[in-house]
Motif scaffolding. Structure first.
Motif, PDB file in Angstrom:
ATOM      1  N   GLY A 141       0.859  -1.217  -0.068  1.00 23.17           N
ATOM      2  CA  GLY A 141      -0.202   0.128   0.047  1.00 23.17           C
ATOM      3  C   GLY A 141       0.845   1.455   0.052  1.00 23.17           C
ATOM      4  N   GLY A 142       0.587   2.165  -0.915  1.00 20.34           N
ATOM      5  CA  GLY A 142       1.105   3.431  -0.798  1.00 20.34           C
ATOM      6  C   GLY A 142       2.649   3.552  -1.820  1.00 20.34           C
ATOM      7  N   ALA A 143       3.153   2.227  -2.238  1.00 17.36           N
ATOM      8  CA  ALA A 143       4.086   1.984  -3.092  1.00 17.36           C
ATOM      9  C   ALA A 143       3.300   2.448  -4.599  1.00 17.36           C
ATOM     10  CB  ALA A 143       4.592   0.731  -3.251  1.00 17.36           C
ATOM     11  N   MET A 144       3.911   3.451  -5.232  1.00 16.66           N
ATOM     12  CA  MET A 144       3.382   3.719  -6.610  1.00 16.66           C
ATOM     13  C   MET A 144       3.910   2.948  -7.682  1.00 16.66           C
ATOM     14  SD  MET A 144       1.190   6.209  -6.366  1.00 16.66           S
ATOM     15  CE  MET A 144       0.896   7.116  -7.936  1.00 16.66           C
ATOM     16  N   THR A 145       5.058   2.427  -7.498  1.00 13.24           N
ATOM     17  CA  THR A 145       5.312   1.660  -8.619  1.00 13.24           C
ATOM     18  C   THR A 145       6.178   0.313  -7.999  1.00 13.24           C
ATOM     19  OG1 THR A 145       7.687   2.415  -8.547  1.00 13.24           O
ATOM     20  CG2 THR A 145       6.328   3.492  -9.921  1.00 13.24           C
ATOM     21  N   GLU A 146       6.474  -0.657  -8.672  1.00 17.68           N
ATOM     22  CA  GLU A 146       6.737  -1.905  -8.655  1.00 17.68           C
ATOM     23  C   GLU A 146       8.257  -1.816  -7.521  1.00 17.68           C
ATOM     24  OE1 GLU A 146       6.289  -4.068 -12.661  1.00 17.68           O
ATOM     25  OE2 GLU A 146       6.890  -5.218 -11.175  1.00 17.68           O
ATOM     26  N   MET A 147       9.016  -0.753  -8.226  1.00 12.87           N
ATOM     27  CA  MET A 147      10.336  -0.498  -7.505  1.00 12.87           C
ATOM     28  C   MET A 147      10.179  -0.282  -5.980  1.00 12.87           C
ATOM     29  SD  MET A 147      13.226   0.469  -9.210  1.00 12.87           S
ATOM     30  CE  MET A 147      14.665   1.497  -8.473  1.00 12.87           C
ATOM     31  N   ASN A 148       9.343   0.493  -5.847  1.00 12.90           N
ATOM     32  CA  ASN A 148       9.200   1.056  -4.275  1.00 12.90           C
ATOM     33  C   ASN A 148       8.517   0.084  -3.384  1.00 12.90           C
ATOM     34  OD1 ASN A 148      10.472   3.029  -5.225  1.00 12.90           O
ATOM     35  ND2 ASN A 148       8.461   4.253  -5.368  1.00 12.90           N
ATOM     36  N   SER A 149       8.023  -1.064  -4.088  1.00 10.28           N
ATOM     37  CA  SER A 149       6.961  -2.058  -3.361  1.00 10.28           C
ATOM     38  C   SER A 149       7.981  -3.222  -2.423  1.00 10.28           C
ATOM     39  CB  SER A 149       6.058  -2.692  -4.365  1.00 10.28           C
ATOM     40  OG  SER A 149       5.269  -3.706  -3.504  1.00 10.28           O
ATOM     41  N   THR A 150       7.304  -3.620  -1.452  1.00 12.91           N
ATOM     42  CA  THR A 150       7.870  -4.976  -0.998  1.00 12.91           C
ATOM     43  C   THR A 150       6.781  -5.698  -0.324  1.00 12.91           C
ATOM     44  OG1 THR A 150       8.136  -3.627   1.028  1.00 12.91           O
ATOM     45  CG2 THR A 150      10.087  -4.179   0.015  1.00 12.91           C
ATOM     46  N   VAL A 151       6.829  -7.104  -0.577  1.00 18.80           N
ATOM     47  CA  VAL A 151       6.036  -8.167  -0.154  1.00 18.80           C
ATOM     48  C   VAL A 151       6.653  -8.963   0.436  1.00 18.80           C
ATOM     49  CG1 VAL A 151       3.952  -9.602  -0.844  1.00 18.80           C
ATOM     50  CG2 VAL A 151       4.366  -7.571  -2.242  1.00 18.80           C
ATOM     51  N   SER A 152       6.226  -9.573   1.766  1.00 19.88           N
ATOM     52  CA  SER A 152       6.822 -10.503   2.376  1.00 19.88           C
ATOM     53  C   SER A 152       6.548 -11.853   1.924  1.00 19.88           C
ATOM     54  CB  SER A 152       6.460 -10.460   3.913  1.00 19.88           C
ATOM     55  OG  SER A 152       5.378 -10.838   4.090  1.00 19.88           O
ATOM     56  N   ARG A 153       7.291 -12.893   2.348  1.00 21.79           N
ATOM     57  CA  ARG A 153       7.051 -14.241   2.021  1.00 21.79           C
ATOM     58  C   ARG A 153       5.720 -14.877   2.691  1.00 21.79           C
ATOM     59  NH1 ARG A 153       6.244 -17.275  -0.778  1.00 21.79           N
ATOM     60  NH2 ARG A 153       6.180 -19.563  -0.450  1.00 21.79           N
ATOM     61  N   ASP A 154       5.515 -14.228   3.778  1.00 19.86           N
ATOM     62  CA  ASP A 154       4.462 -14.623   4.512  1.00 19.86           C
ATOM     63  C   ASP A 154       2.898 -14.237   3.707  1.00 19.86           C
ATOM     64  OD1 ASP A 154       5.839 -15.747   6.307  1.00 19.86           O
ATOM     65  OD2 ASP A 154       5.818 -13.909   7.640  1.00 19.86           O
ATOM     66  N   GLU A 155       3.051 -12.848   3.286  1.00 18.00           N
ATOM     67  CA  GLU A 155       2.093 -12.359   2.518  1.00 18.00           C
ATOM     68  C   GLU A 155       1.559 -13.118   1.239  1.00 18.00           C
ATOM     69  OE1 GLU A 155       1.565  -7.628   3.195  1.00 18.00           O
ATOM     70  OE2 GLU A 155       3.659  -8.116   2.643  1.00 18.00           O
ATOM     71  N   VAL A 156       3.032 -13.549   0.542  1.00 12.04           N
ATOM     72  CA  VAL A 156       2.592 -14.140  -0.525  1.00 12.04           C
ATOM     73  C   VAL A 156       1.720 -15.626  -0.196  1.00 12.04           C
ATOM     74  CG1 VAL A 156       3.692 -15.615  -2.394  1.00 12.04           C
ATOM     75  CG2 VAL A 156       4.799 -13.373  -1.598  1.00 12.04           C
ATOM     76  N   ARG A 157       2.218 -16.298   0.877  1.00  8.33           N
ATOM     77  CA  ARG A 157       1.514 -17.550   1.239  1.00  8.33           C
ATOM     78  C   ARG A 157       0.001 -17.299   1.221  1.00  8.33           C
ATOM     79  NH1 ARG A 157       5.513 -19.094   4.749  1.00  8.33           N
ATOM     80  NH2 ARG A 157       7.310 -20.212   3.622  1.00  8.33           N
ATOM     81  N   LEU A 158      -0.274 -16.168   2.119  1.00  7.89           N
ATOM     82  CA  LEU A 158      -1.446 -15.830   2.273  1.00  7.89           C
ATOM     83  C   LEU A 158      -2.454 -15.444   1.042  1.00  7.89           C
ATOM     84  CD1 LEU A 158      -1.388 -13.205   5.025  1.00  7.89           C
ATOM     85  CD2 LEU A 158      -2.627 -15.626   5.268  1.00  7.89           C
ATOM     86  N   LEU A 159      -1.774 -15.027  -0.256  1.00  8.81           N
ATOM     87  CA  LEU A 159      -2.491 -14.642  -1.229  1.00  8.81           C
ATOM     88  C   LEU A 159      -2.519 -16.045  -2.114  1.00  8.81           C
ATOM     89  CD1 LEU A 159      -0.435 -11.490  -2.550  1.00  8.81           C
ATOM     90  CD2 LEU A 159      -2.901 -11.793  -1.544  1.00  8.81           C
ATOM     91  N   GLU A 160      -1.763 -17.089  -1.957  1.00  9.36           N
ATOM     92  CA  GLU A 160      -1.954 -18.226  -2.696  1.00  9.36           C
ATOM     93  C   GLU A 160      -3.174 -18.907  -2.401  1.00  9.36           C
ATOM     94  OE1 GLU A 160       1.759 -20.214  -1.626  1.00  9.36           O
ATOM     95  OE2 GLU A 160       3.056 -19.629  -3.455  1.00  9.36           O
ATOM     96  N   ALA A 161      -3.760 -18.651  -1.132  1.00 11.35           N
ATOM     97  CA  ALA A 161      -5.040 -19.084  -0.703  1.00 11.35           C
ATOM     98  C   ALA A 161      -6.241 -18.254  -1.019  1.00 11.35           C
ATOM     99  CB  ALA A 161      -5.044 -19.523   0.655  1.00 11.35           C
ATOM    100  N   ALA A 162      -5.902 -17.179  -1.594  1.00 14.27           N
ATOM    101  CA  ALA A 162      -6.846 -16.091  -1.749  1.00 14.27           C
ATOM    102  C   ALA A 162      -8.004 -16.382  -2.832  1.00 14.27           C
ATOM    103  CB  ALA A 162      -6.328 -14.598  -2.114  1.00 14.27           C
ATOM    104  N   PRO A 163      -9.328 -15.799  -2.597  1.00 18.46           N
ATOM    105  CA  PRO A 163     -10.301 -16.215  -3.644  1.00 18.46           C
ATOM    106  C   PRO A 163     -10.223 -15.625  -4.909  1.00 18.46           C
ATOM    107  CG  PRO A 163     -11.176 -14.602  -1.912  1.00 18.46           C
ATOM    108  CD  PRO A 163      -9.819 -15.137  -1.619  1.00 18.46           C
ATOM    109  N   GLY A 164     -10.600 -15.872  -5.984  1.00 20.79           N
ATOM    110  CA  GLY A 164     -10.660 -15.386  -7.372  1.00 20.79           C
ATOM    111  C   GLY A 164      -9.664 -15.808  -8.103  1.00 20.79           C
ATOM    112  N   ILE A 165      -8.819 -16.330  -7.879  1.00 19.42           N
ATOM    113  CA  ILE A 165      -7.402 -16.557  -8.553  1.00 19.42           C
ATOM    114  C   ILE A 165      -7.564 -17.943  -9.379  1.00 19.42           C
ATOM    115  CG2 ILE A 165      -4.795 -17.201  -8.364  1.00 19.42           C
ATOM    116  CD1 ILE A 165      -4.946 -15.272  -5.912  1.00 19.42           C
TER     117      ILE A 165
END
Lengths: 385, 392
Positions: free
Chosen positions: B65-89
């Motif tokens: 949130g708040g990162a305007m571009t990919e360059m400035n973004s960070t997503v942790s391994r834990d967040e990725v794990r949560l997303l793997e189980a997210a609906p709609g994918i």
């Protein structure tokens, strides 16, 4: 009635036509003036770069950080006078669109490395003292109407604080100017210490060092010594002169100079054709009059000078008005683009070049008709009734 | 009346060669105006097309949130794990979610044309990364092996930068890489990138297990809503969910606006200059035929045909100029490639595109210049006082 009056009367005998020509010349010089002024903005960093300043960045790329310890190690290199480390802050004010060019710097060394930045003595002392202080360039301060003593939250789109927020609270302690107008003042500096201690990641590193050498002649030797120091380490460095670094950076946006040259060329080609053909025609219409002038004793060279003078007068009227308008327009455009480009205006070189263009335009469009006028033969011209 | 008009118009047009100097100057000046306008428009639309081509509605990109571009973004391994189980994918044929964690770093490449160094994007992707890009095709060679120092390079990179030939070894950062394949995504922004295995980038650039962005294919474009709700309601996730189309539209906006903001005023200023030129040329044309027009009036022709004829002449000159401008721009600029710094701080290679729409706007501008420039002289042609002319 002297020649000057005659030239003026001749030029404006068809008033509408003269005005139209003045307008088209004016437009070309307006375009030239505004674009040249903008180009100044783009090349500002290159012109303002001091001879003995080098920039050291990570060899991978200037967006990749260097370890904090490099600062001390570079200071010990022979021939190095000042080393000023800095980090990108990626700041914005309130909304992400309000981009604020901002760096976290070590204030003492940074100000020493950039002596062209002019501070009020007390503001400068305050800035060096206060941990949460920021020094704001005049252009940037004007853009957001910031004044000394104000407290602003500056958001970063790169960094995050340990508490999860992205805002650093800054006190504006100083507003700085630039000594001779060749270095942009559209950025903000904050204390590296204050910035670093708040970081949730990427601590104890910075993005570049400005290295001031003892003498410009030692630049090569110093830059090689610095890069050799970190060769084969995880963070190798690349050291170039500041001018080369700025130029390479601007180069990345594409060849702006070439585009501007094309546009200015197109504008001038247009008026050259319009004015040139009109002048030829205007003189053709006057063949008989010229014959009369010759009968009255005007010599051929005098007629040549008069026609050429007419073309020059036209070119200078249009050119000077256009240049004047361009100076105004550049100021307006500079205000409108304050966030994107450093403030810009017409330089002395631009003005002189424009005057040279006016002269060239007048000569180019005037020579052929003047030559034809000179060649008019009284018997032919008056005989063809 | 109609017959008269046609006759005078033809007379006018056929006599253009007699005034070829002024006429040619008018045509060329209008052509230059149209050329400048189209040049800028071609740049803007080419740049936009490159980014638009990359954005699809059923692929989402998730950033901090708040990162305007990919360059400035960070997503942790834990967040990725949560997303793997997210609906709609959507799921792949093998049943795994179609999701790609990506890490994007900037490397230096040597630009072929100018021999200067410029930033290019090195992207580490998960195995399903290519499936998330529409029109992805491996043009040459093979995909990289996970864990190896191997690269697949986009076609634009290969064209614009030196040293990315198949089988060549390139030094990016502090490491040597072997180019094992060339891919195309149909000219989109991804063609300006170099891809390798995510793990390798994390390792070599000391990024630990963190990534910058997560891309996922949705079961349908509407599935973005449940996914957004899921992310918003999960306190461990601080992410922004954007469709890829929106993401690229946002990053394209600034540059294309800048180009257009520069292009239109310039074209209008030049058009005013050319207008003065056309006006002048038409005056000259009417002046030269004062006698002729007066004679026509004297033998019974009306003023209106003279007006229309002069306007038609101006119109034709402008139209020819406009078309010449379009043709020249198309020949000179269409398809040439350029690159500029994109929002990710890396080079985006794009081709100039002279679109039919832009060409039409150019011709319309030319015709407007012609008609405005011809109007007053045409009025004059219609009002030539018979007696004054013949008395002289």
């Amino acid at each position: 009635m002297n020649d000057a009056t005659l030239i003026r009367k001749n030029l404006f005998r068809k008033r509408l036509r003269a005005i139209l020509l003045v307008v088209s010349i004016l437009i070309a010089f307006l375009i030239y003036g505004v674009l040249a002024a903008m180009q100044n903005a783009f090349s500002m960093g290159t012109v303002g770069a001091a001879q003995e300043r080098l920039v050291t960045v990570n060899r991978i790329n200037f967006t990749v950080a260097l370890p904090y310890a490099y600062w001390d190690r570079v200071r010990q290199v022979d021939g190095v006078d000042i080393v000023a480390p800095a980090s990108w802050f990626g700041g914005y004010f309130q909304e992400p669109q309000n981009f604020v060019q901002s760096f976290a710097v070590d204030p003492e060394s940074y100000i020493a490395a950039y002596p062209e930045l002019v501070f009020e003595a007390d503001e400068r002392a305050n800035f060096l003292e206060g941990r949460t202080c920021a020094a704001v360039g005049r252009a940037l301060a004007n853009q957001y109407e910031w004044t000394v003593g104000e407290r602003i939250p500056l958001m970063s789109n790169i960094w995050q604080r340990q508490d999860g927020t992205q805002a650093w609270e800054l006190d504006i302690c100083a507003i700085f100017d630039d000594a001779d107008g060749t270095y942009p003042t559209n950025y903000l500096m904050l204390h590296y210490e204050y910035f670093n201690e708040g970081l949730s990641f990427g601590r104890d590193s910075f993005h570049w060092m400005t290295v001031v050498t003892e003498d410009a002649s030692r630049n090569d030797q110093v830059s090689q010594a610095i890069d050799a120091l970190f060769a084969n380490s995880p963070a190798e460095t690349s050291t170039t002169t500041e001018a080369a670094f700025n130029e390479a950076f601007m180069e990345q946006f594409g060849n702006i100079g070439l585009i501007l040259t094309w546009v200015i060329g197109a504008a001038f080609a247009t008026i050259l054709m319009i004015v040139g053909t009109t002048m030829v025609m205007a003189v053709n219409e006057r063949t008989r009059e010229i014959a009369v002038l010759k009968t009255l004793g005007f010599t051929a060279p005098r007629i040549f000078r008069m026609v050429l003078g007419e073309a020059l007068l036209l070119s200078f009227i249009g050119g000077l008005i256009g240049l004047g308008l361009a100076a105004g327009a550049a100021t307006l455009a500079s205000g409108a683009m304050a966030g994107v480009l450093p403030p810009f205006g017409l330089s002395l070189t631009n003005t002189l070049t424009a005057v040279a263009f006016m002269l060239a335009l007048g000569l180019l469009t005037g020579v052929l008709p003047a030559w034809k006028a000179m060649q008019v033969r009284i018997a032919d011209a008056l005989g063809k009734i | 009346m109609f017959k008269q008009t046609t006759a005078v118009t033809l007379l006018n047009l056929r006599s253009i060669p007699q005034r070829w100097g002024m006429s040619l100057a008018t045509v060329l000046s209008i052509a230059l105006v149209v050329g400048v306008l189209l040049g800028f428009m071609a740049m803007a639309s080419g740049f936009r097309a490159t980014l638009d081509g990359a954005g699809s509605d059923d692929v989402v990109i998730m950033l901090r949130g708040g990162a305007m571009t990919e360059m400035n973004s960070t997503v942790s391994r834990d967040e990725v794990r949560l997303l793997e189980a997210a609906p709609g994918i959507a799921a792949s044929a093998g049943g795994d979610p179609l999701i790609s964690s990506e890490l994007y770093v900037v490397a230096d490449g040597l630009r072929r044309a100018s021999q200067t160094r410029a930033n290019i994007a090195l992207r580490g992707i998960s195995p399903s990364g290519p499936q998330l890009r529409a029109q992805f095709a491996l043009v040459d060679g093979r995909m990289f092996e996970p864990g190896a120092g191997e690269l697949v390079v986009g076609q634009s990179v290969q064209r614009e930068f030196d040293g990315f030939g198949l089988g060549e070894t390139v030094r990016l950062g502090n490491n040597n890489w072997t180019v094992v394949g060339v891919f195309s995504t149909g000219g989109s922004v991804f063609d300006s990138e170099v891809w390798t295995d995510l793990g390798v980038v994390q390792n070599l650039y000391q990024r630990g297990s963190g990534v910058q962005t997560v891309r996922a294919r949705l079961t349908s474009p509407e599935a973005i809503t449940p996914l957004r709700d899921y992310v918003a309601n999960e306190p461990r996730l601080n992410l922004e969910v954007l469709s890829e189309r929106d993401y690229f539209a946002r990053s394209a906006g600034g540059t294309t606006n800048l180009i257009m903001v520069l292009g239109w005023p310039l074209a209008i200023a030049m058009a005013i200059g050319a207008l003065a030129g056309a006006w002048n040329a038409m005056y000259a044309s009417v002046d030269a035929r004062t006698r002729e027009l007066a004679t026509l009036r004297a033998i019974g022709f009306g003023g209106f045909p003279a007006f229309i004829a002069a306007l038609a002449e101006s119109f034709v000159l402008a139209l020819v100029g406009g078309l010449a401008g379009v043709a020249a721009t198309w020949l000179l600029f269409d398809g040439i490639t350029a690159s500029t710094l994109g929002s990710g701080f890396t080079q985006i290679v794009f081709s100039f595109a002279v679109t039919p729409d832009a060409a039409l706007q150019g011709v319309v501008l030319a015709v407007i210049v012609g008609l405005l420039g011809g109007f007053v002289p045409a009025l004059r042609a219609a009002r030539i006082p018979l007696l004054a002319v013949h008395a002289s």
